[in-house]
Write an enzyme that holds these catalytic residues in place. Sequence first.
Site: not given
Ligand SMILES: [Zn+2]
Length: 221
Positions: A11, A166
């Site tokens: 993400d 991430h």
């Molecule tokens: Zn996010």
Amino acid sequence: MTIRRVTLTFDNGPTPGITERVLEILERRRIRSTFFVIGRKLDDPAAADLIRRAHAAGHWIGNHTLSHTVALGDRPEHDYAVSEIEGAQQRIGSFAHAEKLFRPYGNSGRLGPHLLSRPALDHLLAQKYWTITWNNVPGDWKDPDGWVESCIALVSGGSWSVVVLHDIEGACLARLPELLRRLEDLGVGFEQDFPDSVTLTRKGKIVCLPQGYLTDESRPR
Ligand SMILES: [Zn+2]
């Protein structure tokens, strides 16, 4: 023994200098994942090129809002929902997954009534988005020493983990190879698909939407 399943998602990118290295690490193990990207980041051509590369390598590209600043449930106006969802989808363009993958902004991986407003939900249903949450947020961006262990513990405790990592500065990159090695040692099956248990909407229908994921508009704000 049941085989545990793991779906990896990345993400808040794409991030030049980081995302390409994540792609290389995944390629080495032939693992396909989904990149839930922030629309605004695609205004940088170098970042936009990374979704082209990820898509060409077989990864899925999902929409993770235009601005990633205020959760949809915390600003429940129709226009805000549409601009956050469609602004990102337009920028993703032809690299978008055919089923229009969307992941709401959780604000540090939290699940709750801030995730969606009624107008956001109505829009996601009308436009047939596949809305995905998560069940394994090991905290790669805030716990560099412990997140691999946290992730493994969550995988071991569940049947199908949808892991949020991430592809940003200072998050999963340094220890991603270690995580993948350990998951392989556990004998997990890597999936690219998502289970119904994290699917809020798909093909214009609600699949699994806990009541607590929608802002209560009658609640004083
Ligand atoms: Zn996010």
